[in-house]
Structure formats: C-alpha cells, structure tokens
Design a protein around this motif. Structure first.
Motif, mmCIF file in Angstrom:
data_model
loop_
_atom_site.group_PDB
_atom_site.id
_atom_site.type_symbol
_atom_site.label_atom_id
_atom_site.label_comp_id
_atom_site.label_asym_id
_atom_site.label_seq_id
_atom_site.Cartn_x
_atom_site.Cartn_y
_atom_site.Cartn_z
ATOM 1 N N LEU A 76 -27.896 -2.608 -2.968
ATOM 2 C CA LEU A 76 -27.997 -4.041 -2.687
ATOM 3 C C LEU A 76 -26.614 -4.574 -2.352
ATOM 4 O O LEU A 76 -25.629 -4.191 -2.975
ATOM 5 C CB LEU A 76 -28.521 -4.802 -3.906
ATOM 6 C CG LEU A 76 -29.931 -4.512 -4.408
ATOM 7 C CD1 LEU A 76 -30.215 -5.322 -5.665
ATOM 8 C CD2 LEU A 76 -30.975 -4.824 -3.350
ATOM 9 N N SER A 132 -35.262 -6.514 -7.646
ATOM 10 C CA SER A 132 -34.718 -7.870 -7.805
ATOM 11 C C SER A 132 -33.448 -7.815 -8.636
ATOM 12 O O SER A 132 -33.424 -7.177 -9.698
ATOM 13 C CB SER A 132 -35.715 -8.777 -8.535
ATOM 14 O OG SER A 132 -36.967 -8.703 -7.936
ATOM 15 N N LEU A 161 -22.486 -8.682 -1.731
ATOM 16 C CA LEU A 161 -22.625 -9.947 -2.455
ATOM 17 C C LEU A 161 -21.236 -10.569 -2.582
ATOM 18 O O LEU A 161 -20.234 -9.841 -2.656
ATOM 19 C CB LEU A 161 -23.178 -9.689 -3.854
ATOM 20 C CG LEU A 161 -24.568 -9.039 -3.918
ATOM 21 C CD1 LEU A 161 -24.827 -8.474 -5.301
ATOM 22 C CD2 LEU A 161 -25.625 -10.057 -3.553
ATOM 23 N N SER A 181 -21.216 -4.693 -4.359
ATOM 24 C CA SER A 181 -22.512 -4.078 -4.041
ATOM 25 C C SER A 181 -23.058 -3.441 -5.323
ATOM 26 O O SER A 181 -22.319 -3.208 -6.276
ATOM 27 C CB SER A 181 -22.381 -3.042 -2.929
ATOM 28 O OG SER A 181 -21.599 -1.972 -3.395
ATOM 29 N N SER A 210 -43.187 -9.062 -7.242
ATOM 30 C CA SER A 210 -42.040 -9.869 -7.642
ATOM 31 C C SER A 210 -42.169 -10.211 -9.129
ATOM 32 O O SER A 210 -43.250 -10.576 -9.587
ATOM 33 C CB SER A 210 -42.027 -11.146 -6.813
ATOM 34 O OG SER A 210 -40.994 -11.960 -7.277
ATOM 35 N N LEU A 226 -30.964 -13.303 -7.492
ATOM 36 C CA LEU A 226 -29.874 -13.424 -6.519
ATOM 37 C C LEU A 226 -30.235 -12.781 -5.193
ATOM 38 O O LEU A 226 -29.907 -13.286 -4.138
ATOM 39 C CB LEU A 226 -28.642 -12.692 -7.057
ATOM 40 C CG LEU A 226 -27.672 -13.482 -7.883
ATOM 41 C CD1 LEU A 226 -26.516 -12.595 -8.264
ATOM 42 C CD2 LEU A 226 -27.170 -14.686 -7.103
ATOM 43 N N CYS A 227 -30.827 -11.611 -5.289
ATOM 44 C CA CYS A 227 -31.296 -11.006 -4.049
ATOM 45 C C CYS A 227 -32.452 -10.066 -4.346
ATOM 46 O O CYS A 227 -32.603 -9.590 -5.479
ATOM 47 C CB CYS A 227 -30.170 -10.335 -3.287
ATOM 48 S SG CYS A 227 -29.553 -8.851 -3.959
ATOM 49 N N GLN A 228 -33.252 -9.857 -3.347
ATOM 50 C CA GLN A 228 -34.474 -9.084 -3.529
ATOM 51 C C GLN A 228 -34.697 -8.220 -2.288
ATOM 52 O O GLN A 228 -34.456 -8.672 -1.181
ATOM 53 C CB GLN A 228 -35.648 -10.058 -3.699
ATOM 54 C CG GLN A 228 -36.820 -9.481 -4.439
ATOM 55 C CD GLN A 228 -37.759 -10.563 -4.928
ATOM 56 O OE1 GLN A 228 -38.320 -11.292 -4.132
ATOM 57 N NE2 GLN A 228 -37.952 -10.660 -6.233
ATOM 58 N N ARG A 229 -35.130 -6.985 -2.524
ATOM 59 C CA ARG A 229 -35.416 -6.086 -1.394
ATOM 60 C C ARG A 229 -36.686 -5.322 -1.680
ATOM 61 O O ARG A 229 -36.931 -4.946 -2.825
ATOM 62 C CB ARG A 229 -34.309 -5.035 -1.283
ATOM 63 C CG ARG A 229 -33.288 -5.294 -0.247
ATOM 64 C CD ARG A 229 -32.373 -4.101 -0.120
ATOM 65 N NE ARG A 229 -32.897 -3.111 0.799
ATOM 66 C CZ ARG A 229 -32.302 -1.950 1.051
ATOM 67 N NH1 ARG A 229 -31.170 -1.646 0.455
ATOM 68 N NH2 ARG A 229 -32.816 -1.113 1.919
#
Ligand SMILES: C[S@@+](CC[C@H](N)C(=O)[O-])C[C@H]1O[C@@H](n2cnc3c(N)ncnc32)[C@H](O)[C@@H]1O
Length: 363
Positions: free
Chosen positions: A75, A47, A78, A22, A95, A57-60
C-alpha cells in the motif's frame, strides 16, 4: 471448513526516500490446521486503519486466485506526515466498516459467518514500531454492540489458534442463550433460568474464544479457562481485553490432563464443562475422560458440551471411553460452517451428563 487470513509476514511500514511511506505484508488464506489453502478465487479488501479510530486511510481490493499459497500486500505511497500514527491492517472479504456493525464484520451468533475469516493486525507504525507483532486478531459480532475480539498467533502452534469447532461452539452457545436454537432442556435451563451465579470450566481452551464468549454472553458467569502453559500469554492477552457481561469473570489456570488435578482447581461446583476440538488425538482421550470423571465427582450434575470436527476414525475412541466412564449423551446436534464451492462443513456438538447409575455411585 472455513479459511483464515494469516499474516505470513506481519505488516511493516517503510520510509521511502521521496518523503513518503509505504506498507507491506504477506498473507495466506488457510484452514485451522494449516493443511490446505483456499482453492477458489476470492476478492480480499485490504484496509489501512488509524489505530484508535474508525478512519480508513486507504483501501485496495486484491484477488486471491485458486491455487495460490500466499499473496503480497503493498500500500502507498502515503504522506510522510502520517508517520506519527499507528496503523492497523485489516484483510477481509468485505469492507470492515459497513452498516451498524463497526469493528466486527459478521454476527457470529446468527451463524452468518463467511467462508474466509478476516484478520486484523496488531498496531504498527508510529515513532517506534515499524513492524507489527506476529499476531492476528479475529473480531466477531456476538450481537450489535458486543464484539468478541480474540488474538491468535500467526505461526503454526496447535494451541494458540482458533479451531473451527470453537467457532461452532460460540454459535451454538449464542443460539442457546438467545433461544434461537432448540437445545436440550437441561442446557436451556442452566443457561437461561438461573437463580445463582454460573460456573464453567473450559478444557484445552487454546486462545480462550469459547469460554470468553460465554462470559461475554452471560451475566453472573465465572469461567475458568485451562490449557497447557504455552497458551498462558495469548489467553491472558485475550482475557485482559474482553468485554464481559455484568458480574461475569474469566480466569486462567494451567491444567495438563496427564497430570494430577490441582487441589485448588475449582472450589465451587461446576455447572458447565466446555471442550472444543480436543478429541482429534486418540492418545489423549483417556487422560481427557479421566479429567472429566474427576471433575464430575465433585460436580455430578455438570453438563459437558463437546464440539468436534471429525478428522479421522480414531476419534471414536473418545465416545467409547465416555460411555465406559458412565457419561450419557443428552443431545447430539450439528452446527454448519461454510465450506468451499458453496458447500457446508458439519461440526458435531454433544451434551453429556453423568448417567443416573454412575451418579448414584458418585454421591
Ligand atoms: C486443537 S486445539 C483446540 C483449542 C481450542 N479449544 C479451540 O477449539 O480453538 C487443542 C487444545 O488442547 C490442548 N491440549 C492438548 N493436550 C492437552 C493436555 N494433555 N492437557 C491440556 N490441554 C491439552 C492443546 O494445548 C490445545 O489448546
């Protein structure tokens, strides 16, 4: 005034028991001076990017609420296999990858800058580094394919930050070079009709954003960045990664306005002297103007570009001293930066030269 994403706690990777990873961090959104926080609601896109690639890889999306002073980021989980990679965390109002503008979120030259300036962390993760260095990178598109990348410290140093007047100077120089702004003919001539290499010096350059931008915009341009010794590390980091225009270069030299000018400071004649956000302390103005007088003794035709965000009345001292020292303003202009509630902030831009009477006594 614009607001800057800063990492109060740099991004860190945690290895969880359940064979997962994380990411955590703590951010704030504050002014250049650090004296106020963003006081309107704003969605922030977080991001996680693999270093050296454009892969998100991941976005919030998190919500910054008016009245907040900080916002925790978390985040994950993973997959543990990702522990071999280094990551970059980007916090932005949009973004970071859209359109053709890879890596930079807005074209600074078109003054399309947003109210909140994105922050990009240094790399972290991989086998050794679980926490990022206490730095934040700003990425500005100067034009398509040319990205100005500048590191700042995340702490409270005055020198090792980007100030709003510096953003305005970059916008102004970009517009002057591209011809999209009407600037004083002397500056236009200097920037655009050169038959010889161009020499500039920046005083109190902080992170070096203005001088570096100039050397990225103009070919055959040599820029000497100067400041107190405390900025040397951050400037060196920024100059070493800059993508300069053909045959352009940047150098750094310590220069304290309160001390005698080093004999080896500039061996060639200077065309342009850059100053942004250096007039806020009236006590420093006599020394600053004295440095300008000494520099123009050797380079009497140099143009001095001064950018400032007026913070208090005492800054008027600088203008009185400039007049007494024989400098005359060729031009005064305004660069608008966004401010809260749809309003704008005005950054003042002045182009000074030594006036003829003073010029004659100099030569
Ligand atoms: C508000 S910061 C502006 C930095 C940068 N020009 C910008 O706009 O992002 C003022 C700068 O002036 C420098 N400065 C202040 N006093 C100075 C002095 N006596 N000699 C040289 N530089 C000085 C500081 O170190 C700092 O980098």
């Amino acid at each position: 005034m614009v607001y800057y994403i800063r990492f109060l706690k740099p991004p860190r990777i945690h290895r969880e028991k359940a064979r997962s990873l994380s990411i955590s961090s703590l951010i704030t959104v504050m002014t250049d001076l650090g004296d106020s926080f963003l006081a309107e609601d704003s969605d922030l896109v977080v991001s996680l990017i693999i270093e050296g690639s454009n892969k998100v890889l991941c976005q919030r999306t998190l919500n910054w609420k008016a009245g907040k002073r900080e916002l925790p980021i978390s985040l994950g989980p993973l997959p543990e296999q990702l522990s071999q990679y280094s990551f970059i965390l980007c916090v932005s109002t949009a973004s970071p990858y859209h359109g053709k503008l890879q890596l930079a979120d807005y074209l600074l030259g078109n003054s399309g800058i947003p109210l909140v300036i994105s922050g990009w962390s240094p790399p972290f993760g991989g086998p050794q580094l679980s926490v990022a260095e206490k730095l934040v990178e700003r990425r500005f598109g100067l034009e398509e394919g040319v990205t100005l990348r500048i590191w700042e410290e995340t702490g409270n140093s005055i020198a090792r930050h980007i100030w709003d007047a510096a953003l305005a100077s970059v916008i102004y120089l970009h517009q002057a070079v591209s011809g999209s702004k009407i600037v004083t003919p002397q500056l236009l001539e200097l920037l655009n009709n050169r038959h010889k290499p161009f020499n500039a010096i920046e005083l109190g350059s902080g992170c070096g954003i203005v001088g570096i931008a100039l050397a990225e915009l103009l070919p055959q341009c040599s820029v000497l960045l100067t400041d107190l010794p405390e900025v040397e590390d951050i400037i060196t980091r920024n100059t070493s990664t800059a993508c300069l225009a053909p045959n352009s270069e940047t150098q750094y030299q310590n220069l304290d306005w309160d001390e005698e000018l080093p004999h080896d400071l500039c061996n060639t004649s200077i065309d342009l002297i850059l100053i942004s956000d250096c007039t806020y302390n009236a006590d420093s103005s006599p020394a600053l103007v004295s440095v300008l007088r000494q520099l123009t003794r050797k380079s009497p035709k140099a143009i001095i570009l001064v950018a400032l965000k007026r913070r208090h009345d005492s800054e008027a001292v600088f203008f009185d001293l400039m007049q007494s020292a024989g400098f005359g303003a060729l031009d005064k202009d305004i660069v608008q930066l966004p401010s809260q509630y749809g309003e704008f902030d005005h950054i003042e831009m002045y182009c000074y030269v030594l006036e003829r009477a003073s010029l004659e006594t100099t030569i």
